[in-house]
Design an enzyme around this catalytic site. Structure first.
Site, PDB file in Angstrom:
ATOM      1  CE1 TYR A  15      -1.380 -15.904   3.642  1.00  0.00           C
ATOM      2  CE2 TYR A  15      -0.486 -16.821   1.627  1.00  0.00           C
ATOM      3  CZ  TYR A  15      -1.568 -16.458   2.389  1.00  0.00           C
ATOM      4  OH  TYR A  15      -2.837 -16.652   1.915  1.00  0.00           O
ATOM      5  NE  ARG A  26     -12.792  -1.987  13.601  1.00  0.00           N
ATOM      6  CZ  ARG A  26     -11.634  -1.774  12.998  1.00  0.00           C
ATOM      7  NH1 ARG A  26     -10.543  -1.659  13.707  1.00  0.00           N
ATOM      8  NH2 ARG A  26     -11.563  -1.675  11.675  1.00  0.00           N
ATOM      9  CE1 TYR A  38     -14.259 -13.756   6.961  1.00  0.00           C
ATOM     10  CE2 TYR A  38     -12.599 -12.746   5.564  1.00  0.00           C
ATOM     11  CZ  TYR A  38     -13.786 -12.659   6.266  1.00  0.00           C
ATOM     12  OH  TYR A  38     -14.492 -11.487   6.281  1.00  0.00           O
TER      13      TYR A  38
END
Lengths: 384, 384
Positions: free
Chosen positions: B79, B221, B296
């Site tokens: 990260y 989904r 995002y």
């Protein structure tokens, strides 16, 4: 077809002779249905009444009109910007005149026309006006003035060539506006990166960047005469650095690029993409945080591909550029940008990309069909 | 480890007893090397001297701290936003405290602290402060006030739950800022589209859109209990319409979507993408001209894929959203956005996504390791 009922043969001849003096016979390349240019283009003959111009009308003759890929796509029906089809030129079915770019000489002007005099050069104000024709009758607002050779020489400047004037509206404006209208590059420091570095727009962009003090990193495909092309791009077209797609995609090579940035103390803040696919990924990866990639073409027929992390963690923005849409309803921006380009041409500081002039001979539509077919050899400009 | 040389055993005991009164024993979950949480996290015990606070310092105890995917990525070292590693807590090698989000109760305040009193609730002002701990000693500028239950009740409002407070800074702010900070949607008319419609951010976004009068099109989904999930998203989480990825990618189904737009007289001007791949292509295709897609997240591990024509001819812009970067150095925007979210919570108008509270028991690092391991079952919040 006009009908002359109840008119003796003598009167008719006499009228015809009179008409010949004031009616200009023009030809245009038209299409009524979309399809391949060789199948759907035909020549339409029509007349322009030069002696009865409306107050703000102008009559022009064509000096040169290029064949752009977008012109072909428009005829094929796969281009989103389309001219209206009408029967104004006397076609039985509604038709449109092909072509969007061109250079024109003013022949006659209506009594209230103030911006133009006979002999002036002009380009169309907007697209979809149909430039593949010998002459046109337009309102003066539909054209923008460009210096003719005498006017340039009067100011001690180098005249524009017909090729330069006929290709003024698309490629140089695309390059200049992408370079200046989105990101403020710092002269002497910052860089832009572009794939298609050897394309017409790419050559304009690298030259203009040099004129504006920006550095350019032009990516081109590997080829047998790579060093020759790279040298020309650097020496003739102002590219700061030229690299191959393979180098652009290489992690090892990025250290080399970073050392170039370090030398200028700048960043790559702008990318121009006309290829798509993994080439677009690779140029986007070179951007500094908050950089922007402008996509103006897709030569690989692959979509733009952007790793999520570039969006989220480097705040890279991917946007589109279409000169047609940007300049629609903004003639001031077009005028200002054209003036900037014209000044560079007149100063001999800007070189246009090579083009092949094809003289109008025989049938007009056939001439343009040959130019379309020969586009594989380079940019074709039909001259008159 | 402190050394008490030349001190008699009696004196040492006496000092220790005194210290016990004013030294608070705290624990934190630290990592010195990056890796999987189960391998690299450990508990570090340290003391906070409550009787010698600097003038603007505050001592807080933790009420709840969630496990976010970004916390795990930060520990793994993948990260880009990382806490500084130091030996401040007495670790032999430099270490960082894990965790970025949490809810805290103020225990003690320094003499010049004006914004906080004991009993106040607070959240961290920024990231990388290390929230996986029992207590912290921070400057008052490092925390932002959140109403505690008594303060909410005093104003006749519904108190925030610990889960709502502990997860205030990331998901609700992400949803609100994407919805309001980029495109001006017209209430009652316009729409946004999002994949990940069933995610925590997705549920906040659809609820907030409803509260702001915007329409939402949530893509999820396909699944065995599709209708059940879709009904919950519409009825509990405010989604205007819920469709499957298959419907979103279907050309036939787009006629259905167009009829919905027609009913409201609006356009889809904003897309939120946390999936990538062909799902990102499909949501981008739904955008009106000049629309923007904010990425995002990338749950599919596929890049964002955008057809060139969407960029050029529809002027679609693809940008990134990262709440950490947006709010860095902009505490006013964070304060304003939090206040908006808090007001909705206090009015009972906003529902937080389900979370699973895991009580701190035994060793602190082991508690968080269990929470990380159980994250597959839903959002974990360690409470104290």
């Amino acid at each position: 077809m006009f009908q002359f009922a109840n008119v003796s043969k003598k009167t008719l001849l006499s009228n015809s002779a009179f008409a010949a003096r004031r009616m200009l016979t023009a030809q245009a390349v038209v299409f009524t249905e979309h399809g391949e240019p060789k199948d759907v283009l035909s020549t339409q003959t029509y007349t322009i009444d030069e002696n009865n111009l409306a107050a703000t009308e102008v009559v022009v003759r064509t000096l040169g009109a290029p064949v752009n890929p977008s012109d072909i796509n428009q005829i094929q029906g796969v281009y989103p910007s389309q001219p209206e089809k009408t029967t104004a030129l006397g076609t039985s079915a509604p038709s449109a005149v092909a072509g969007n770019e061109g250079l024109f000489e003013v022949l006659h002007v209506g009594k209230d026309v103030t911006g133009f005099a006979p002999g002036d050069w002009a380009v169309p104000t907007s697209v979809n006006m149909g430039t593949w024709r010998t002459h046109a009758l337009w309102d003066e607002e539909q054209i923008m003035k460009v210096p003719n050779p005498a006017q340039s020489q009067e100011r001690g400047k180098t005249p524009l060539t017909i090729a330069q004037g006929a290709t003024l509206s698309v490629n140089p404006l695309t390059a200049y506006l992408m370079l200046t209208n989105y990101v403020k590059l710092r002269p002497g420091k910052d860089w832009f990166i572009q794939n298609g570095g050897n394309s017409a727009v790419g050559k304009f962009a690298s030259q203009m960047a040099k004129l504006l003090g920006f550095n350019s990193l032009s990516v081109i495909r590997d080829r047998p005469n790579l060093e020759e092309v790279a040298t020309e791009l650097r020496e003739k077209y102002g590219a700061t650095k030229v690299i191959t797609e393979e180098q652009n995609s290489s992690r090892e090579f990025s250290a080399e690029v970073k050392s170039w940035l370090k030398e200028t103390g700048g960043e790559i803040r702008l990318a121009m993409n006309c290829v798509g696919g993994k080439s677009s990924t690779a140029v986007a990866r070179k951007l500094s945080p908050n950089g922007i990639m402008l996509t103006y073409g897709g030569m690989s027929y692959q979509p733009v591909i952007l790793p999520t992390s570039l969006h989220i963690f480097k705040n890279i923005t991917s946007a589109g550029f279409w000169v047609t849409q940007l300049l629609k309803g903004n003639p001031e921006l077009k005028r200002d940008t054209m003036d900037r380009v014209i000044a560079w041409y007149e100063a001999g500081e800007l070189v246009d990309s090579p083009s092949i002039e094809k003289k109008y001979e025989g049938d007009l539509a056939e001439t343009f069909k040959r130019a379309v077919a020969d586009s594989k050899d380079g940019k074709q400009i039909v001259t008159f």
